[in-house]
Design a protein around this motif. Structure first.
Motif, PDB file in Angstrom:
ATOM      1  N   MET A 265       0.829  -1.199   0.000  1.00 13.81           N
ATOM      2  CA  MET A 265       0.000   0.000   0.000  1.00 13.81           C
ATOM      3  C   MET A 265       0.869   1.256   0.000  1.00 13.81           C
ATOM      4  SD  MET A 265      -2.960   1.195   2.665  1.00 13.81           S
ATOM      5  CE  MET A 265      -3.575   2.887   2.644  1.00 13.81           C
ATOM      6  N   ASP A 266       1.908   1.277   0.832  1.00 16.07           N
ATOM      7  CA  ASP A 266       2.778   2.454   0.875  1.00 16.07           C
ATOM      8  C   ASP A 266       3.586   2.611  -0.413  1.00 16.07           C
ATOM      9  OD1 ASP A 266       2.317   3.944   3.189  1.00 16.07           O
ATOM     10  OD2 ASP A 266       3.371   2.507   4.443  1.00 16.07           O
ATOM     11  N   ARG A 267       3.988   1.507  -1.011  1.00 19.40           N
ATOM     12  CA  ARG A 267       4.744   1.593  -2.271  1.00 19.40           C
ATOM     13  C   ARG A 267       3.889   2.163  -3.401  1.00 19.40           C
ATOM     14  NH1 ARG A 267       8.358  -4.031  -2.426  1.00 19.40           N
ATOM     15  NH2 ARG A 267       8.595  -4.207  -0.167  1.00 19.40           N
ATOM     16  N   VAL A 268       2.638   1.705  -3.470  1.00 19.04           N
ATOM     17  CA  VAL A 268       1.742   2.199  -4.523  1.00 19.04           C
ATOM     18  C   VAL A 268       1.374   3.657  -4.271  1.00 19.04           C
ATOM     19  CG1 VAL A 268      -0.520   1.913  -5.608  1.00 19.04           C
ATOM     20  CG2 VAL A 268       0.857  -0.099  -5.037  1.00 19.04           C
ATOM     21  N   LEU A 269       1.060   3.991  -3.017  1.00 20.31           N
ATOM     22  CA  LEU A 269       0.740   5.381  -2.661  1.00 20.31           C
ATOM     23  C   LEU A 269       1.887   6.307  -3.021  1.00 20.31           C
ATOM     24  CD1 LEU A 269      -1.098   7.475  -1.197  1.00 20.31           C
ATOM     25  CD2 LEU A 269       0.103   6.833   0.927  1.00 20.31           C
ATOM     26  N   SER A 270       3.106   5.930  -2.635  1.00 20.21           N
ATOM     27  CA  SER A 270       4.281   6.747  -2.922  1.00 20.21           C
ATOM     28  C   SER A 270       4.494   6.918  -4.420  1.00 20.21           C
ATOM     29  CB  SER A 270       5.528   6.102  -2.305  1.00 20.21           C
ATOM     30  OG  SER A 270       5.395   5.965  -0.916  1.00 20.21           O
ATOM     31  N   SER A 271       4.296   5.847  -5.153  1.00 23.24           N
ATOM     32  CA  SER A 271       4.491   5.890  -6.600  1.00 23.24           C
ATOM     33  C   SER A 271       3.473   6.811  -7.263  1.00 23.24           C
ATOM     34  CB  SER A 271       4.385   4.479  -7.185  1.00 23.24           C
ATOM     35  OG  SER A 271       5.381   3.629  -6.639  1.00 23.24           O
ATOM     36  N   ARG A 272       2.217   6.689  -6.860  1.00 26.14           N
ATOM     37  CA  ARG A 272       1.181   7.559  -7.422  1.00 26.14           C
ATOM     38  C   ARG A 272       1.473   9.029  -7.138  1.00 26.14           C
ATOM     39  NH1 ARG A 272      -4.844   6.064  -5.929  1.00 26.14           N
ATOM     40  NH2 ARG A 272      -5.198   7.592  -7.593  1.00 26.14           N
ATOM     41  N   LEU A 273       1.828   9.313  -5.899  1.00 21.90           N
ATOM     42  CA  LEU A 273       2.023  10.706  -5.512  1.00 21.90           C
ATOM     43  C   LEU A 273       3.301  11.290  -6.105  1.00 21.90           C
ATOM     44  CD1 LEU A 273       0.825  10.689  -1.788  1.00 21.90           C
ATOM     45  CD2 LEU A 273      -0.443  11.295  -3.863  1.00 21.90           C
ATOM     46  N   GLY A 274       4.335  10.476  -6.254  1.00 25.28           N
ATOM     47  CA  GLY A 274       5.569  10.963  -6.863  1.00 25.28           C
ATOM     48  C   GLY A 274       5.360  11.409  -8.300  1.00 25.28           C
ATOM     49  N   VAL A 275       4.637  10.598  -9.059  1.00 26.04           N
ATOM     50  CA  VAL A 275       4.321  10.960 -10.447  1.00 26.04           C
ATOM     51  C   VAL A 275       3.411  12.185 -10.472  1.00 26.04           C
ATOM     52  CG1 VAL A 275       3.159  10.210 -12.558  1.00 26.04           C
ATOM     53  CG2 VAL A 275       4.650   8.619 -11.324  1.00 26.04           C
ATOM     54  N   ALA A 276       2.415  12.213  -9.579  1.00 23.28           N
ATOM     55  CA  ALA A 276       1.480  13.342  -9.532  1.00 23.28           C
ATOM     56  C   ALA A 276       2.196  14.648  -9.219  1.00 23.28           C
ATOM     57  CB  ALA A 276       0.400  13.077  -8.488  1.00 23.28           C
ATOM     58  N   ALA A 277       3.214  14.601  -8.367  1.00 28.62           N
ATOM     59  CA  ALA A 277       3.952  15.804  -7.995  1.00 28.62           C
ATOM     60  C   ALA A 277       4.684  16.390  -9.200  1.00 28.62           C
ATOM     61  CB  ALA A 277       4.949  15.488  -6.884  1.00 28.62           C
ATOM     62  N   VAL A 278       5.322  15.534  -9.977  1.00 32.11           N
ATOM     63  CA  VAL A 278       6.028  16.003 -11.168  1.00 32.11           C
ATOM     64  C   VAL A 278       5.043  16.593 -12.172  1.00 32.11           C
ATOM     65  CG1 VAL A 278       7.391  15.272 -13.175  1.00 32.11           C
ATOM     66  CG2 VAL A 278       7.956  14.410 -10.884  1.00 32.11           C
ATOM     67  N   GLU A 279       3.953  15.903 -12.398  1.00 30.39           N
ATOM     68  CA  GLU A 279       2.952  16.397 -13.348  1.00 30.39           C
ATOM     69  C   GLU A 279       2.348  17.720 -12.879  1.00 30.39           C
ATOM     70  OE1 GLU A 279       1.512  12.126 -15.302  1.00 30.39           O
ATOM     71  OE2 GLU A 279       0.340  13.031 -13.680  1.00 30.39           O
ATOM     72  N   ALA A 280       2.179  17.866 -11.569  1.00 31.52           N
ATOM     73  CA  ALA A 280       1.632  19.117 -11.028  1.00 31.52           C
ATOM     74  C   ALA A 280       2.580  20.286 -11.284  1.00 31.52           C
ATOM     75  CB  ALA A 280       1.387  18.970  -9.526  1.00 31.52           C
ATOM     76  N   LEU A 281       3.866  20.069 -11.088  1.00 28.67           N
ATOM     77  CA  LEU A 281       4.848  21.130 -11.355  1.00 28.67           C
ATOM     78  C   LEU A 281       4.846  21.512 -12.832  1.00 28.67           C
ATOM     79  CD1 LEU A 281       7.828  19.920  -9.117  1.00 28.67           C
ATOM     80  CD2 LEU A 281       6.453  21.987  -8.768  1.00 28.67           C
ATOM     81  N   LEU A 282       4.714  20.508 -13.688  1.00 32.28           N
ATOM     82  CA  LEU A 282       4.698  20.786 -15.126  1.00 32.28           C
ATOM     83  C   LEU A 282       3.421  21.519 -15.542  1.00 32.28           C
ATOM     84  CD1 LEU A 282       6.153  17.434 -16.535  1.00 32.28           C
ATOM     85  CD2 LEU A 282       7.343  19.597 -16.122  1.00 32.28           C
ATOM     86  N   GLU A 283       2.362  21.364 -14.736  1.00 33.35           N
ATOM     87  CA  GLU A 283       1.103  22.072 -15.007  1.00 33.35           C
ATOM     88  C   GLU A 283       1.102  23.480 -14.424  1.00 33.35           C
ATOM     89  OE1 GLU A 283      -1.762  19.516 -13.267  1.00 33.35           O
ATOM     90  OE2 GLU A 283      -1.529  17.931 -14.777  1.00 33.35           O
ATOM     91  N   GLY A 284       2.160  23.825 -13.695  1.00 29.41           N
ATOM     92  CA  GLY A 284       2.242  25.159 -13.126  1.00 29.41           C
ATOM     93  C   GLY A 284       1.736  25.291 -11.700  1.00 29.41           C
ATOM     94  N   ARG A 285       1.471  24.159 -11.031  1.00 22.19           N
ATOM     95  CA  ARG A 285       1.007  24.214  -9.651  1.00 22.19           C
ATOM     96  C   ARG A 285       2.178  24.468  -8.717  1.00 22.19           C
ATOM     97  NH1 ARG A 285      -4.355  21.178  -9.831  1.00 22.19           N
ATOM     98  NH2 ARG A 285      -4.587  21.942  -7.702  1.00 22.19           N
ATOM     99  N   LYS A 286       1.879  25.006  -7.533  1.00 21.78           N
ATOM    100  CA  LYS A 286       2.916  25.210  -6.520  1.00 21.78           C
ATOM    101  C   LYS A 286       2.252  25.427  -5.161  1.00 21.78           C
ATOM    102  CE  LYS A 286       3.313  30.257  -6.999  1.00 21.78           C
ATOM    103  NZ  LYS A 286       4.242  31.386  -7.207  1.00 21.78           N
ATOM    104  N   GLY A 287       3.050  25.236  -4.113  1.00 28.98           N
ATOM    105  CA  GLY A 287       2.551  25.494  -2.767  1.00 28.98           C
ATOM    106  C   GLY A 287       1.456  24.564  -2.320  1.00 28.98           C
ATOM    107  N   GLU A 288       1.465  23.324  -2.841  1.00 31.17           N
ATOM    108  CA  GLU A 288       0.410  22.370  -2.511  1.00 31.17           C
ATOM    109  C   GLU A 288       0.991  20.999  -2.170  1.00 31.17           C
ATOM    110  OE1 GLU A 288      -3.343  23.695  -5.241  1.00 31.17           O
ATOM    111  OE2 GLU A 288      -1.654  22.782  -6.291  1.00 31.17           O
TER     112      GLU A 288
END
Length: 325
Positions: A265-288
């Motif tokens: 569960m922790d491995r999948v959660l970490s993997s999902r969120l790690g990818v989401a973080a990169v995609e968020a930065l590329l979308e222009g998000r910050k401070g979240e």
């Protein structure tokens, strides 16, 4: 189009199982999107001291199953100063880093929130803490592993407790939050769970011990370290005074709750969120902070995420009352 071309990743504060899986996901997601990625050793302290190095696919090979963090972690007093943050910013610019993924808890996000208000470096946070006390995610990275570690340890303790007709008072981590104690206590069938969020009624504890099932060969009490009763040793002292005939023992699980191979569960959660973080930065998000709520990735502003959860699930509290009979 995003202007982010170079992402830095760091881990800060207390380590938690799954941080390496998150680092791996950030690195590989960045490379997938043709973005350069740099590892920052020892959190904000390393950012101030210039401990930065370029990462590639091989840098994160064979780490998804490892506990701790390959980037190390530290708490930084220097980052709390304007001078320290300015030096950290200068080091990022010197290495060409123009965005950050910060993996940690409320202290990490508090520092990130101040940093982005002063400098033009977007930051997305990942909830890396075993306490599960951040708003904006159902589970934090490392929580599932930590509570499973507690359950496995207490199952072993109960074997001894039953063999000797003993009462064990087990202290788990949770200085400000009782979420580890609550969920693991339900999982091990504890007679009583003492947590910081609820006022401890020592007389109620005595009543449960005196009028509970007399035929039980063992009794387990789970105590969060931050409980107002004073921790496991203080609770044990009170119990021994009230019930001198009980063979009462104390076990403090301590830092074993932070380590170990992360659960699936922790491995999948970490993997999902790690990818989401990169995609968020590329979308222009910050401070979240990126989190998973009801199965979906959601983003919560740092200032909201760092508010500790003070209201516990009443359904879980009711479970404790029902199942401890």
């Amino acid at each position: 189009m995003s202007t982010v071309k170079h992402i830095g990743v760091l881990t800060s504060g207390g380590d938690s199982p799954g941080m390496n899986a998150a680092i791996r996901a950030v690195v590989r997601a960045a490379l997938y999107y043709d973005v350069k990625v740099t590892g920052i050793m020892r959190g904000y302290e390393g950012m101030i001291n210039g401990e930065l190095f370029e990462m590639d696919r091989k840098s994160v090979a064979n780490i998804i199953q490892r506990g701790g963090t390959i980037l190390k972690t530290a708490r930084s007093e220097a980052f709390k100063t304007t001078e320290g943050r300015k030096k950290a910013y200068e080091n990022l610019k010197a290495h060409g880093v123009d965005a950050l993924v910060a993996i940690g808890g409320d202290g990490t996000f508090t520092g990130a929130n101040i940093f982005i208000s002063e400098f033009d470096v977007p930051v997305i946070g990942l909830p890396g803490t075993i306490d599960n006390d951040l708003v904006g995610t159902d589970f934090t990275i490392g929580y599932d592993t930590a509570i499973n570690t507690v359950v496995q340890a207490v199952d072993k303790i109960r074997d001894t407790a039953e063999s000797h007709d003993r009462l064990f008072i087990v202290e788990v981590m949770g200085r400000d939050s009782g979420l580890i104690a609550l969920r693991s206590g339900i999982g091990v069938g504890a007679e009583c769970i003492l947590i910081p969020e609820l006022k401890t009624d020592i007389n109620e504890l005595f009543n449960r011990l005196e009028y509970g099932r007399k035929d039980k060969a063992s009794k387990i009490i789970i105590v969060a370290e931050g409980d107002e009763a004073g921790g496991a040793f203080e609770v044990a002292k009170n119990v021994k005074e009230r019930f001198p005939n009980y063979d009462t023992r104390v076990s403090v699980l301590g830092h074993i709750q932070r380590g170990g191979s992360p659960t699936c569960m922790d491995r999948v959660l970490s993997s999902r969120l790690g990818v989401a973080a990169v995609e968020a930065l590329l979308e222009g998000r910050k401070g979240e902070m990126a989190g998973v709520v009801n199965g979906h990735v959601e983003f919560t502003p740092f200032k909201n995420a760092i508010k500790h959860i003070s209201e516990l699930n009443p359904g879980l509290l009711k479970l404790v009352e029902i199942l401890s009979l």
